[in-house]
Design an enzyme around this catalytic site. Structure first.
Site, short mmCIF file in Angstrom:
data_model
loop_
_atom_site.label_atom_id
_atom_site.label_comp_id
_atom_site.label_asym_id
_atom_site.label_seq_id
_atom_site.Cartn_x
_atom_site.Cartn_y
_atom_site.Cartn_z
N SER A 72 22.90 4.86 -16.47
CA SER A 72 23.84 3.79 -16.27
C SER A 72 24.90 4.06 -15.19
CB SER A 72 24.56 3.48 -17.58
OG SER A 72 25.31 4.59 -18.02
N SER A 122 22.37 9.45 -18.06
CA SER A 122 23.01 8.42 -17.23
C SER A 122 23.75 8.94 -16.01
CB SER A 122 23.99 7.59 -18.08
OG SER A 122 23.28 6.66 -18.84
N LYS A 153 33.38 5.33 -12.62
CA LYS A 153 32.54 4.39 -13.39
C LYS A 153 33.46 3.52 -14.24
CE LYS A 153 28.50 4.75 -16.51
NZ LYS A 153 27.64 5.71 -17.24
#
Lengths: 530, 106
Positions: A171, A195, A95
């Site tokens: 996310s 997330s 990420k």
């Protein structure tokens, strides 16, 4: 079956038996990216085309050269008969909220678009030291602020491999989408309110939020420092265990990483669930949502399909010897989102003050009148609406005249949420649970553009995951079935502090118990069309 | 009902936050903030547990599992040029910023 559809453990075995090379494994994954990912997210991107609407767009930055050098190094070590490490030759995505030396580390924000990290985050450093091959940085909501990935400044935003008209969640949406689409068997995400678990549920993969402090936050661009947890996304509990083994453990560079020994997660995995006490709580079968007309907060029942998936999982686990404990009270669950609105915003506002156009990142190109004007112009141009919302709310609720009413109260509510878990898991208490079984999300993945813009409704997508962040306890989302809309349904297991081994073990048992079920054979749409 | 975050309060917050917003953006963000406050106000009705203890984070870190503080020892950064290379404007290894507004303290 292509190499990129195999699990990390299967790849590891093939590599160790020298039946494939790390370069071959890498090339298979890069070919899959070429086939399904489409153009990477960029700033000021061209409008979406029909082709874009069929692609996954998980990646912001491909690191092909770095990956090839790492894969070749693994092959050399294997050829020399050396131990190349537990993740040797396994492709991973990261990420883009983690600093990785020499790579753009953007947080999916214009304000960090030009930032190249001068050091590497501990979890990434540990994966690479274990031989992992980092193939790219994946997209996310700007600074992780969202549950759909649509707020990224790097468009096109990731889309759900099961149906590209739906969001991948957020996310860590790029992480979940990249794993679901076979672009990598493992991805490193972060979980502040769900997330990792929410996008894992939306994309039909496994996602684990470890205990707060289990995995170092060093090198993670901070959102809410008392809640952020790095963790693995994978396609099975065993792969998640393999990755967690590599990244967990104390780190002298993060004072909030816990000095707790890391067990052998893989060794624990096959021990089954016989005698384990797994709870169900009516408070996780109730949803809270803002009324679309008035904005008032209302309660409603969980959709039947989501409920049925949890009850089915309970039945499967009971059939394997677990004891199911019903009616476990978790009364503070419904307060998770209001408390999160306050605590996370206060911490976000504090963490975002450092972005000012002076030291690194974006600086306005307009001529500022003075230093304060430089800050204003830089932050106005560099931040998207979600960071601005969080800064302003954080400043409002922590202002001297409101902090008792909001911030201090939210901290006490966090303690109440923690007390619910303490009662449920107390080994000498009434319930003595090893884990609580719940749905991960209120719904399956929603349509692109359906929720984005309504910051309250978007936040309530995390209502079943955020209590674990307040309490700090670990949680895992597992694929639990396919709904009538053809999208995955996630089930969640929550456990006591540092009980990741038990959660992974229950996850593995559930996978074994449902291996023959028809839904296990269904593939994401982007892979069915190939 | 009047929005708790009025345009005046909002503008004050925007100034404190070192932000600038155009009219459309300001309208959207102020509306969202007031909507969020409706959810946050649920907190006011919660009967608080008198024994609830505020913690820095959910997990209680006992001394046994807490990291000892690092030794307070200066360590040179191995590659300061890499750090300076990230600075938007630099001159002779110094960070360049516009004039710093002068404030007279009373």
């Amino acid at each position: 079956m292509e190499l990129c559809d195999l699990s990390a453990l299967e790849l590891r075995n093939l590599l160790r038996r020298k039946e494939v090379s790390a370069v071959e494994v890498l090339d298979a994954h890069l070919r899959r990216i070429d086939a399904v990912d489409g153009r990477p997210g960029t700033l000021d991107s061209a409008p979406l085309t029909d082709e874009d609407r069929r692609k996954v767009h998980a990646l912001i930055t491909r690191t092909d050269a770095r990956a090839r050098a790492q894969a070749e190094a693994v092959d050399r070590r294997l050829a020399a008969g050396e131990d190349p490490g537990p993740l040797a030759g396994i492709p991973v995505t990261v990420k883009d909220i983690f600093c990785v030396k020499g790579t753009p580390s953007t947080a999916a924000s214009r304000i960090l678009a030009s930032f190249t990290a001068p050091y590497t985050a501990t979890p990434v450093e540990r994966m690479e030291a274990a031989g992992a091959v980092m193939i790219g940085k994946v997209n996310l909501d700007e600074f992780t602020y969202g549950s759909s990935n649509e707020s990224s400044a790097f468009q096109p935003a990731p889309r759900n491999p099961w149906n590209p008209e739906r969001v991948p969640g957020g996310s860590s949406g790029g992480s979940a989408a990249s794993v679901a689409a076979g672009e990598a068997p493992l991805s490193l995400g972060t979980d502040t309110a769900g997330s990792i678990r929410q996008p894992a549920a939306f994309c039909g993969v496994v996602g684990m939020k470890p205990t707060y402090g289990r995995v170092s936050r060093y090198g993670l661009i901070a959102f809410a420092s008392s809640l952020d947890c790095p963790g693995p996304l994978a396609r099975s509990s065993a792969d998640a265990a393999l990755m967690l083994q590599a990244i967990a453990g104390p780190d002298p560079r993060d004072a909030t990483s816990a000095a707790v020994p890391v067990p052998d997660y893989l060794a624990e995995l096959e021990k089954g669930v016989k005698g384990m006490r797994i709870g169900l709580s009516p408070d996780y079968f109730q949803l809270t949502f803002p009324d679309p007309q008035t904005g008032e907060i209302r309660q409603q029942a969980l959709p039947e399909e989501m409920r049925a998936a949890v009850l089915h999982a309970a039945e499967v686990l009971a059939g394997m010897g677990a004891e199911i404990i019903e009616d476990v009270p978790m009364p503070a669950t419904r307060y998770g989102i209001p408390a999160y609105f306050v605590i996370s915003r206060v911490e976000a506002a504090s963490n975002l003050h450092r972005y000012d156009g002076v030291k690194y990142g974006y600086r306005t190109r307009r001529k500022p009148a003075d230093l304060r004007d430089l800050y204003r112009k830089t932050r106005a141009e560099g931040f998207g609406p979600q960071p601005k919302l969080r800064i302003l709310m954080g400043m409002y609720v922590s202002a001297a005249q409101y902090s008792e009413q909001y911030y201090n109260r939210a901290l006490k509510v966090r303690a109440m949420i923690r007390n619910d878990f303490d009662r449920a898991f107390d080994p000498s208490g009434k319930y003595r649970l090893n884990a609580l079984l719940t749905p991960t999300t209120p719904t399956t993945a929603f349509e692109m553009d359906a929720v984005y813009g309504d910051s309250v409704l978007m936040q309530y997508a995390d209502q079943l995951t955020v209590p674990a962040n307040h309490a700090g306890v670990p949680g895992i989302s597992l694929p639990g079935g396919i709904a009538a809309d053809g999208l995955p349904v996630g089930i969640q297991l929550l456990g006591p502090d540092f009980s990741e081994a038990e959660l992974l073990r229950i996850g593995r048992a559930f996978e074994v118990g449902t291996a023959g079920e028809a839904w296990r054979q269904v593939k994401p749409l982007v892979l069915r069309e190939r | 009902m009047t929005d708790p975050i009025t345009p005046d309060i909002f503008n004050h917050l925007v100034a404190l936050a070192a932000l600038e917003l155009d009219e459309k953006e300001a309208e959207y963000i102020r509306r969202q903030l007031n909507n969020q406050l409706k959810a946050i106000r649920e907190l006011e009705a919660i009967p608080l547990d008198a024994e609830a203890e505020i913690t820095l984070h959910g997990v209680r870190f006992s001394p046994q599992i807490s990291q000892p503080p690092r030794a307070d020892v200066w360590q040179p950064y191995p590659a300061p040029e890499e750090i300076l290379g990230q600075v938007p404007e630099v001159e002779e290894r110094l960070v360049v910023v516009p004039d710093i507004p002068h404030t007279t303290l009373e």
